[in-house]
Enzyme design. Structure first.
Site, short mmCIF file in Angstrom:
data_model
loop_
_atom_site.label_atom_id
_atom_site.label_comp_id
_atom_site.label_asym_id
_atom_site.label_seq_id
_atom_site.Cartn_x
_atom_site.Cartn_y
_atom_site.Cartn_z
N ASP A 94 0.86 -1.19 0.00
CA ASP A 94 0.00 0.00 0.00
C ASP A 94 0.90 1.24 0.00
O ASP A 94 2.13 1.13 -0.01
CB ASP A 94 -0.97 -0.03 1.18
CG ASP A 94 -0.25 0.00 2.52
OD1 ASP A 94 0.98 0.20 2.55
OD2 ASP A 94 -0.92 -0.17 3.55
N ASP A 274 -8.01 -7.23 0.46
CA ASP A 274 -7.07 -7.51 1.54
C ASP A 274 -7.75 -7.10 2.82
O ASP A 274 -8.59 -6.18 2.82
CB ASP A 274 -5.78 -6.69 1.40
CG ASP A 274 -5.96 -5.29 1.96
OD1 ASP A 274 -5.61 -5.06 3.14
OD2 ASP A 274 -6.46 -4.41 1.23
N CYS A 312 -14.85 -27.98 8.13
CA CYS A 312 -13.56 -27.46 7.68
C CYS A 312 -12.54 -28.59 7.54
O CYS A 312 -12.48 -29.49 8.36
CB CYS A 312 -13.05 -26.41 8.67
SG CYS A 312 -11.52 -25.60 8.17
N CYS A 314 -9.21 -27.97 7.30
CA CYS A 314 -7.87 -27.45 7.60
C CYS A 314 -7.17 -28.32 8.64
O CYS A 314 -7.81 -29.08 9.37
CB CYS A 314 -7.92 -25.98 8.04
SG CYS A 314 -8.20 -25.70 9.80
N CYS A 317 -8.52 -27.94 12.26
CA CYS A 317 -9.80 -28.61 12.52
C CYS A 317 -9.68 -30.12 12.50
O CYS A 317 -10.44 -30.83 13.15
CB CYS A 317 -10.85 -28.13 11.52
SG CYS A 317 -11.43 -26.45 11.89
N HIS A 343 -6.34 -21.40 10.88
CA HIS A 343 -7.73 -21.74 10.54
C HIS A 343 -8.43 -20.59 9.82
O HIS A 343 -9.09 -20.80 8.80
CB HIS A 343 -8.52 -22.11 11.80
CG HIS A 343 -9.99 -22.19 11.51
ND1 HIS A 343 -10.58 -23.28 10.92
CD2 HIS A 343 -10.98 -21.27 11.66
CE1 HIS A 343 -11.86 -23.05 10.72
NE2 HIS A 343 -12.14 -21.84 11.16
#
Lengths: 378, 378
Positions: A94, A274, A312, A314, A317, A343
C-alpha cells in the site's frame, strides 16, 4: 508503463463477478483473490511456507510500517522485500496513506504531503507522493499503490471533495514519480495502481474515477471504504465504482472485509481484497466457520471436543478441539495465535476458492443465496 | 508396578555414557534424550506436528500449570493430556513441586504437603504427594514424578537434610498413592520415577539415593540442581549420583541445561534431560549455533544476510537471514518466536542426535573435546 497482463477467463451471466488471472514476474494470481496482510514483512503468526501451503498467491505489506522499521533502504540493500522475507510470490504494497491517517500522530497535511510522528518512537517524518513511491520501489513489490488521502467517515461533502481533489493531484504525482524511478532497482516488473476516493458521495466517487482514468493506471482500487460507514453505503459505492472502471483492468477493494463482504463485493465486480480480519480476529479468539463465527474464549467450549468447524478440512480442525484452543487462548499461549490464524486464513482462502468454483460452474447465485443465509453481514 | 522396559544398547568404554531405549505404550524413546518443555500443554510457539518433524520423541508438561489451568479433571474428561493436546508420543509430567517452590506465593510447608497461592489469581491450593500423584494420573502421562521438596541454593546442611528427609517420606507416599490409583483411568501403562535431593552435599545425595533405592522406582531423577550452584558442583553431584543409581534404570537430570551441560552430563551417565532453555531463550532472541550463541537483537546483524548458523540444516537456517530475524524480534512479531524456537529446538535435538551417533561410533571423547572448545560452559 508495461501493460499489466490481466486475463478475464469467465464473466458471470447474472452478476458482475468474473474470473481472471493477473500475471506478474513473481507468478500468476487467480482472481477474485484475497491477499493476507503481512504488515511488517510477516503475516502475523504464520510462516511463509504455511502461506504457500494455504494457497496464498499474493500478500500485502505495509509501506508505512516497513519505512519506519527496518527501513526501505535496508530492505533494498538486502535484495528487496521478496528476498528479505523469503517470499517468492507476488507482493502488493500500500502507499502508507491509510496508516499515516489512522496510526500516526500529530499529522499535518499540506499540498506536498503529510508530516507526522511515528507511532513507534514519536520521531518526525514526511510522506509525499514522491516519497511513498520511492519507498515502494525500494521495497520491490510487484503491485504498488498511489499515495492518497483517506477521508474519515463521516466527513461532509466539501471536506470529502477537497480530499478527493488532493488524491487526484497526488495520483498524478505518484505516477510521474513511478515513471521516473521504476526499472532502476529490480529485474522484475512493477505496476502502479490508482485509488479512487470520494467518501460516500456517489458523484465524487464517479468524478474521481473518471479523472483517474484520464491519468491511466493498469489497475484501480477503491479506498476510504469500510471505515465505519453502513454496509449498504459501502456496497453502493463499490457498485457504482465497478460500473465506472474499465472491464479489462483489475479492481481492488482496499481493507475489506468480512466473509460476507467478499461475496457481496465479488458479485459487484471486485477482483482483489485484503484485510487484517482473518489474522487479527484470530489473535482475539474470533474464529470463522461455515455457519458463522464462534468466540473461542466462551465457557461453552470448555469441554467441547469437536473442531472449530466440522465442515472445515484445515489441519487445525483435523487435529485440535475447541476445548484445547480455548485453553490455549486463556493461557495466552503463542500456539493459540498460530492455530487460530491458520484456521481463519484457511477459511478465507477456501471461501474465495469456493466462490471461484461457483463462478466457473455457473452456480454463483445459488452459492451466494446459501452463503447469505449463514454469514452475518457485519 | 509393571517393570519399565529400558534396554541399554551400548555402553561407552571411556565414559559413563550409554545408549538406550525406553519402551512406553505411546512409543519408544532413544536415550540420551532431550525433552522439550510443554508447560501448559503446548511447547511454546511450535505446533505438535513441528515437534514430530523435529524428532521430539517425548515432551514434558507441568503438573502445577495444568492443575491450575485448565484443571486435571477437565483434561481427564477430554481423554487425558495426549488426547487433549493431540500428542500421540510419550509425555512426562513433573510433580509440581518445583513450581510450587519457584512460582507460587505464600507457601506453607507441612509434613502433609504445601499450601500455596496460585501465581495466576492468588487462589489458595494444597499440593501433597497424594494430590500430585492423583493429578498426574488424571493427566495420563507415561512417566510421572514423585512429589519432592526442592531445596533452594544456597541452603545449609541441616535445612538441606530436612528437605531430603521429607522428600524421602513424600517419595514413599507418592509410590503408595501411585500403586493405589494407577491403572484405573487409562489403557496405557504409567510409571513413577523417584527424585533424589540433597543439595550440594555429597553425603546427603548418596544417602537419599540409597534410601530411594529401598523404596524402588523404575527410574530415578536428580532434582534440585541447576538452581544457582556453580557448574562444577552440579557436575560433581551428577557424577556421584549416577555412580549410585542402578545401571539398568534410566537416570533423569531435571531442568538441565545448556548444550554444554548436556554433553558434560551424558558423559557422566545421564539418560534424560528437560529444559526451557531452547524455547525460552528463543523468545528472548538468544540463538544457539555450533560455534556458541548469538543474540539476534544486536546491531551487528542488521544487514547480515547469512543464516543463524551456517552449519545448521534446519528449515529456518535454510530460508531466513539474521537480518530478517533481527527485524522480526525488534518488531515483536510472533514469527520471531516461531522461527527462533524452531531453530533452537532443532539445535538441541540435533546435538543430542550427534552425541548418540558419537557414542554409537565409539567417537564420544573426540566429539566432547571438539564440543568443549566451541560451547561455553554457562
Amino acid at each position: 508503463m508495461h501493460p499489466l497482463q490481466f486475463h478475464i477467463t469467465h464473466q458471470d451471466n447474472a452478476t458482475k463477478a468474473r474470473l481472471g488471472t493477473i500475471v506478474t514476474d513473481h507468478g500468476e494470481i487467480q482472481t477474485p483473490v484475497f491477499m493476507p496482510v503481512g504488515t511488517a514483512g510477516t503475516v502475523k503468526a504464520v510462516t511463509q511456507q504455511q502461506l504457500v501451503d494455504l494457497g496464498a498467491e499474493i500478500i500485502l505489506s505495509n509501506t508505512y510500517h516497513l519505512y519506519l522499521r527496518p527501513g526501505h533502504q535496508l530492505i533494498r540493500e538486502l535484495g528487496g522485500l521478496h528476498s528479505f522475507m523469503s517470499w517468492a510470490r507476488p507482493i502488493l504494497t500500500d502507499s502508507g496513506g491509510f496508516q499515516v491517517f489512522s496510526i500516526s500522530s500529530l499529522r499535518h497535511i499540506t499540498e506536498e504531503g503529510v508530516a507526522f510522528r511515528s507511532h513507534l518512537d514519536g520521531s518526525s517524518h514526511f510522506l509525499s507522493p514522491e516519497k511513498a513511491i520511492e519507498i515502494q520501489i525500494c521495497l520491490g513489490a510487484d503491485l504498488l499503490m498511489a499515495f492518497d488521502e483517506c477521508t474519515a467517515y463521516p466527513s461532509d461533502f466539501l471536506i470529502t471533495r477537497e480530499g478527493m481533489e488532493r488524491t487526484l493531484r497526488w495520483a498524478r504525482k505518484s505516477k510521474e514519480a513511478f515513471e521516473t524511478h521504476k526499472g532502476v532497482s529490480w529485474p522484475h516488473r512493477q505496476w502502479l495502481f490508482g485509488i479512487g476516493q470520494g467518501g460516500i458521495y456517489p458523484e465524487l466517487r464517479r468524478e474521481c474515477i473518471d479523472r483517474l482514468l484520464d491519468i491511466d493506471f493498469p489497475g484501480y482500487a477503491m479506498g476510504g471504504l469500510s471505515v465505519g460507514e453502513p454496509k449498504n453505503l459501502m456496497y453502493e459505492m463499490v457498485d457504482l465504482s465497478t460500473d465506472r472502471f474499465p472491464v479489462e483492468k483489475p479492481r481492488y477493494l482496499m481493507g475489506v472485509g468480512t466473509p460476507r463482504d467478499l461475496v457481496e463485493c465479488i458479485v459487484r465486480g471486485v477482483d482483489m481484497f485484503d484485510c487484517v480480519m482473518p489474522t487479527r480476529n484470530a489473535r482475539n479468539g474470533w474464529l470463522f466457520t461455515r455457519e458463522g463465527h464462534i468466540v473461542i474464549k466462551n465457557a461453552q467450549y470448555a469441554k467441547d471436543a469437536g473442531p472449530i468447524d466440522p465442515q472445515c478440512q484445515c489441519s487445525v480442525c483435523r487435529r485440535y478441539s475447541r476445548a484445547y484452543l480455548r485453553h490455549l487462548f486463556h493461557a495466552n499461549e503463542i500456539l493459540s495465535a498460530i492455530l487460530n490464524t491458520h484456521h481463519n486464513l484457511y477459511f478465507y482462502l477456501d471461501t474465495i476458492q469456493q466462490i471461484r468454483d461457483a463462478i466457473a460452474s455457473r452456480n454463483l447465485l445459488n452459492y451466494v443465496t446459501e452463503f447469505r443465509s449463514k454469514q452475518e453481514i457485519a
